[in-house]
Design a protein around this motif. Sequence first.
Motif, PDB file in Angstrom:
ATOM      1  N   HIS A  57       0.791  -1.233   0.000  1.00  0.00           N
ATOM      2  CA  HIS A  57       0.000   0.000   0.000  1.00  0.00           C
ATOM      3  C   HIS A  57       0.819   1.276   0.000  1.00  0.00           C
ATOM      4  CE1 HIS A  57       0.293  -0.990   4.282  1.00  0.00           C
ATOM      5  NE2 HIS A  57       0.150   0.276   4.533  1.00  0.00           N
ATOM      6  N   SER A  58       2.127   1.216   0.283  1.00  0.00           N
ATOM      7  CA  SER A  58       2.907   2.454   0.146  1.00  0.00           C
ATOM      8  C   SER A  58       3.294   2.703  -1.308  1.00  0.00           C
ATOM      9  CB  SER A  58       4.156   2.399   1.025  1.00  0.00           C
ATOM     10  OG  SER A  58       5.040   1.423   0.538  1.00  0.00           O
ATOM     11  N   LYS A  59       3.179   1.670  -2.142  1.00  0.00           N
ATOM     12  CA  LYS A  59       3.593   1.808  -3.540  1.00  0.00           C
ATOM     13  C   LYS A  59       2.417   1.795  -4.513  1.00  0.00           C
ATOM     14  CE  LYS A  59       7.991  -0.673  -2.978  1.00  0.00           C
ATOM     15  NZ  LYS A  59       7.809  -1.197  -1.605  1.00  0.00           N
ATOM     16  N   GLU A  60       1.270   1.352  -4.060  1.00  0.00           N
ATOM     17  CA  GLU A  60       0.198   1.067  -4.994  1.00  0.00           C
ATOM     18  C   GLU A  60      -0.965   2.034  -4.932  1.00  0.00           C
ATOM     19  OE1 GLU A  60      -1.044  -2.484  -6.168  1.00  0.00           O
ATOM     20  OE2 GLU A  60       0.701  -3.657  -5.589  1.00  0.00           O
ATOM     21  N   THR A  61      -1.518   2.323  -6.092  1.00  0.00           N
ATOM     22  CA  THR A  61      -2.671   3.215  -6.135  1.00  0.00           C
ATOM     23  C   THR A  61      -3.953   2.490  -5.712  1.00  0.00           C
ATOM     24  OG1 THR A  61      -2.918   2.706  -8.469  1.00  0.00           O
ATOM     25  CG2 THR A  61      -1.691   4.693  -7.922  1.00  0.00           C
ATOM     26  N   TYR A  62      -3.931   1.153  -5.674  1.00  0.00           N
ATOM     27  CA  TYR A  62      -5.123   0.402  -5.236  1.00  0.00           C
ATOM     28  C   TYR A  62      -5.554   0.871  -3.848  1.00  0.00           C
ATOM     29  CZ  TYR A  62      -8.200  -3.633  -4.281  1.00  0.00           C
ATOM     30  OH  TYR A  62      -9.273  -4.431  -3.973  1.00  0.00           O
ATOM     31  N   PHE A  63      -4.574   1.075  -2.958  1.00  0.00           N
ATOM     32  CA  PHE A  63      -4.861   1.584  -1.606  1.00  0.00           C
ATOM     33  C   PHE A  63      -5.169   3.078  -1.668  1.00  0.00           C
ATOM     34  CE2 PHE A  63      -3.375   3.602   2.327  1.00  0.00           C
ATOM     35  CZ  PHE A  63      -4.088   2.900   3.277  1.00  0.00           C
ATOM     36  N   LEU A  64      -4.312   3.808  -2.382  1.00  0.00           N
ATOM     37  CA  LEU A  64      -4.419   5.272  -2.426  1.00  0.00           C
ATOM     38  C   LEU A  64      -5.761   5.735  -2.992  1.00  0.00           C
ATOM     39  CD1 LEU A  64      -2.261   7.289  -1.549  1.00  0.00           C
ATOM     40  CD2 LEU A  64      -1.558   7.502  -3.914  1.00  0.00           C
ATOM     41  N   ASP A  65      -6.300   4.967  -3.928  1.00  0.00           N
ATOM     42  CA  ASP A  65      -7.555   5.360  -4.587  1.00  0.00           C
ATOM     43  C   ASP A  65      -8.787   4.684  -4.001  1.00  0.00           C
ATOM     44  OD1 ASP A  65      -5.889   6.780  -6.215  1.00  0.00           O
ATOM     45  OD2 ASP A  65      -5.953   5.358  -7.882  1.00  0.00           O
ATOM     46  N   SER A  66      -8.655   4.131  -2.785  1.00  0.00           N
ATOM     47  CA  SER A  66      -9.768   3.350  -2.226  1.00  0.00           C
ATOM     48  C   SER A  66     -10.731   4.190  -1.392  1.00  0.00           C
ATOM     49  CB  SER A  66      -9.217   2.200  -1.370  1.00  0.00           C
ATOM     50  OG  SER A  66      -8.498   2.716  -0.262  1.00  0.00           O
ATOM     51  N   GLY A  67     -10.525   5.495  -1.336  1.00  0.00           N
ATOM     52  CA  GLY A  67     -11.348   6.348  -0.482  1.00  0.00           C
ATOM     53  C   GLY A  67     -12.804   6.429  -0.907  1.00  0.00           C
ATOM     54  N   ASP A  68     -13.072   6.215  -2.194  1.00  0.00           N
ATOM     55  CA  ASP A  68     -14.471   6.293  -2.650  1.00  0.00           C
ATOM     56  C   ASP A  68     -14.904   4.984  -3.311  1.00  0.00           C
ATOM     57  OD1 ASP A  68     -12.943   6.476  -4.919  1.00  0.00           O
ATOM     58  OD2 ASP A  68     -13.954   8.251  -5.745  1.00  0.00           O
ATOM     59  N   LYS A  69     -14.275   3.873  -2.850  1.00  0.00           N
ATOM     60  CA  LYS A  69     -14.596   2.556  -3.396  1.00  0.00           C
ATOM     61  C   LYS A  69     -14.570   1.524  -2.270  1.00  0.00           C
ATOM     62  CE  LYS A  69     -12.073   3.845  -7.586  1.00  0.00           C
ATOM     63  NZ  LYS A  69     -11.561   5.114  -6.999  1.00  0.00           N
ATOM     64  N   ILE A  70     -15.163   0.359  -2.534  1.00  0.00           N
ATOM     65  CA  ILE A  70     -15.034  -0.768  -1.606  1.00  0.00           C
ATOM     66  C   ILE A  70     -13.921  -1.659  -2.139  1.00  0.00           C
ATOM     67  CG2 ILE A  70     -16.164  -2.816  -0.671  1.00  0.00           C
ATOM     68  CD1 ILE A  70     -18.793  -1.276  -0.677  1.00  0.00           C
ATOM     69  N   ARG A  71     -12.829  -1.752  -1.400  1.00  0.00           N
ATOM     70  CA  ARG A  71     -11.675  -2.530  -1.846  1.00  0.00           C
ATOM     71  C   ARG A  71     -11.252  -3.543  -0.789  1.00  0.00           C
ATOM     72  NH1 ARG A  71      -8.233   1.340  -5.990  1.00  0.00           N
ATOM     73  NH2 ARG A  71      -9.665   0.896  -7.694  1.00  0.00           N
ATOM     74  N   PHE A  72     -10.575  -4.590  -1.251  1.00  0.00           N
ATOM     75  CA  PHE A  72     -10.323  -5.770  -0.429  1.00  0.00           C
ATOM     76  C   PHE A  72      -8.820  -5.946  -0.177  1.00  0.00           C
ATOM     77  CE2 PHE A  72     -14.255  -6.170  -2.672  1.00  0.00           C
ATOM     78  CZ  PHE A  72     -15.129  -6.756  -1.764  1.00  0.00           C
ATOM     79  N   PHE A  73      -8.461  -6.160   1.083  1.00  0.00           N
ATOM     80  CA  PHE A  73      -7.058  -6.303   1.463  1.00  0.00           C
ATOM     81  C   PHE A  73      -6.896  -7.605   2.240  1.00  0.00           C
ATOM     82  CE2 PHE A  73      -8.169  -1.870   1.022  1.00  0.00           C
ATOM     83  CZ  PHE A  73      -7.168  -1.380   0.181  1.00  0.00           C
ATOM     84  N   PHE A  74      -5.961  -8.436   1.777  1.00  0.00           N
ATOM     85  CA  PHE A  74      -5.770  -9.771   2.342  1.00  0.00           C
ATOM     86  C   PHE A  74      -4.692  -9.783   3.427  1.00  0.00           C
ATOM     87  CE2 PHE A  74      -7.929 -10.515  -1.598  1.00  0.00           C
ATOM     88  CZ  PHE A  74      -8.641 -11.684  -1.410  1.00  0.00           C
ATOM     89  N   GLU A  75      -4.722 -10.822   4.248  1.00  0.00           N
ATOM     90  CA  GLU A  75      -3.680 -11.039   5.251  1.00  0.00           C
ATOM     91  C   GLU A  75      -2.391 -11.503   4.585  1.00  0.00           C
ATOM     92  OE1 GLU A  75      -3.511 -10.229   8.221  1.00  0.00           O
ATOM     93  OE2 GLU A  75      -5.524 -10.225   9.080  1.00  0.00           O
ATOM     94  N   GLU A  76      -1.256 -11.081   5.156  1.00  0.00           N
ATOM     95  CA  GLU A  76       0.042 -11.538   4.657  1.00  0.00           C
ATOM     96  C   GLU A  76       0.145 -13.063   4.685  1.00  0.00           C
ATOM     97  OE1 GLU A  76       3.908  -8.927   5.199  1.00  0.00           O
ATOM     98  OE2 GLU A  76       2.856  -9.169   7.096  1.00  0.00           O
ATOM     99  N   GLY A  77      -0.384 -13.675   5.752  1.00  0.00           N
ATOM    100  CA  GLY A  77      -0.247 -15.115   5.919  1.00  0.00           C
ATOM    101  C   GLY A  77      -1.221 -15.948   5.092  1.00  0.00           C
ATOM    102  N   ALA A  78      -2.029 -15.291   4.252  1.00  0.00           N
ATOM    103  CA  ALA A  78      -3.064 -16.016   3.507  1.00  0.00           C
ATOM    104  C   ALA A  78      -2.527 -16.716   2.257  1.00  0.00           C
ATOM    105  CB  ALA A  78      -4.187 -15.064   3.115  1.00  0.00           C
ATOM    106  N   PHE A  79      -1.329 -16.307   1.804  1.00  0.00           N
ATOM    107  CA  PHE A  79      -0.816 -16.805   0.532  1.00  0.00           C
ATOM    108  C   PHE A  79       0.470 -17.605   0.677  1.00  0.00           C
ATOM    109  CE2 PHE A  79      -2.958 -12.719  -0.513  1.00  0.00           C
ATOM    110  CZ  PHE A  79      -4.019 -13.264  -1.214  1.00  0.00           C
ATOM    111  N   GLY A  80       0.649 -18.551  -0.247  1.00  0.00           N
ATOM    112  CA  GLY A  80       1.920 -19.271  -0.353  1.00  0.00           C
ATOM    113  C   GLY A  80       2.877 -18.497  -1.233  1.00  0.00           C
ATOM    114  N   GLU A  81       4.057 -19.071  -1.471  1.00  0.00           N
ATOM    115  CA  GLU A  81       5.109 -18.385  -2.229  1.00  0.00           C
ATOM    116  C   GLU A  81       4.688 -18.038  -3.647  1.00  0.00           C
ATOM    117  OE1 GLU A  81       8.759 -20.581  -2.079  1.00  0.00           O
ATOM    118  OE2 GLU A  81       8.752 -20.578   0.116  1.00  0.00           O
ATOM    119  N   ASN A  82       3.828 -18.850  -4.234  1.00  0.00           N
ATOM    120  CA  ASN A  82       3.417 -18.614  -5.622  1.00  0.00           C
ATOM    121  C   ASN A  82       2.072 -17.892  -5.721  1.00  0.00           C
ATOM    122  OD1 ASN A  82       5.722 -20.045  -6.494  1.00  0.00           O
ATOM    123  ND2 ASN A  82       4.639 -21.969  -6.071  1.00  0.00           N
ATOM    124  N   GLY A  83       1.666 -17.273  -4.604  1.00  0.00           N
ATOM    125  CA  GLY A  83       0.428 -16.504  -4.628  1.00  0.00           C
ATOM    126  C   GLY A  83      -0.826 -17.349  -4.477  1.00  0.00           C
TER     127      GLY A  83
END
Length: 288
Positions: A57-83
Amino acid sequence: MHSTLLDELNQNGFVVIEDFLTPSEIDELYLAGRALCLDAPQENRKVFSTVNQKDAHSKETYFLDSGDKIRFFFEEGAFGENGELLVDPMMALNKVGHYLHVQHPIFNKLTFSNRVKEICWQLNFKKPAVCQSMYIYKNPGIGGEVISHQDSWFLHTEPNSVIGFWFALEDCTIQNGCLEVIKGSHKSGIHRLYKRNPDKEANELLIYDRPAPIYPQSSYTPLLVGKGTCIIIHGNVVHKSEQNRSQKSRHAYTFHVIETENNVKYSKDNWLQPTKDKPFPLLFERKN
């Protein structure tokens, strides 16, 4: 003498209001949060972490532009090495934000309810607006830590006016990562700011202006509250929550209110900026 809500907030930096939500409201909000899991994207999924500041979120506009949208953020531990997703999709989200209070009817109903307006009225707001909202999952085992912070790092007004409303939708314990606050810490000013990077060429879109302060663990009071509790949080009070180490989730809904009366200025450096066609929605306007 009867202590008012404002006295208590000014004294401690937070107020705990038990049984703010009815059992049916708790169920309605909780089920709405569960239903959001089914709307989460299946690919290009974004991780949210307060610990790893080199994260998306410090590099991405997905977070920066989420003020007027419903956006989804996952836990770090939710994914394996290959996503690949390592956990049940119903257990994978860290949070959903930041426009639930406008775009989602169930969260809108609570946010703009008379009870919320009454609290803001008692806290002497003149023209309060809701600037952002979040549904927080704090799932068992992978529910990440939220580092010590003041909300005014992220939502800065001059003079400071930000207030957080935090609703427990499940019982909050030490084990599942309840809120912890440093009583009276709001009296010590703002310790740092998280702001838009003035260097337009830089990789980081958002930066802190100072290093993280160190707060001793012994200063914290854990808020062990039952579901349905509303916690009012002063923008300058230091608070955090530890990782969820239990088998139980700790769902919560939260939103932030700021004063928008003429003499209060919302910082142009804040990550969250209202758009021209979507100003922050007002709770009320106090007429003299």
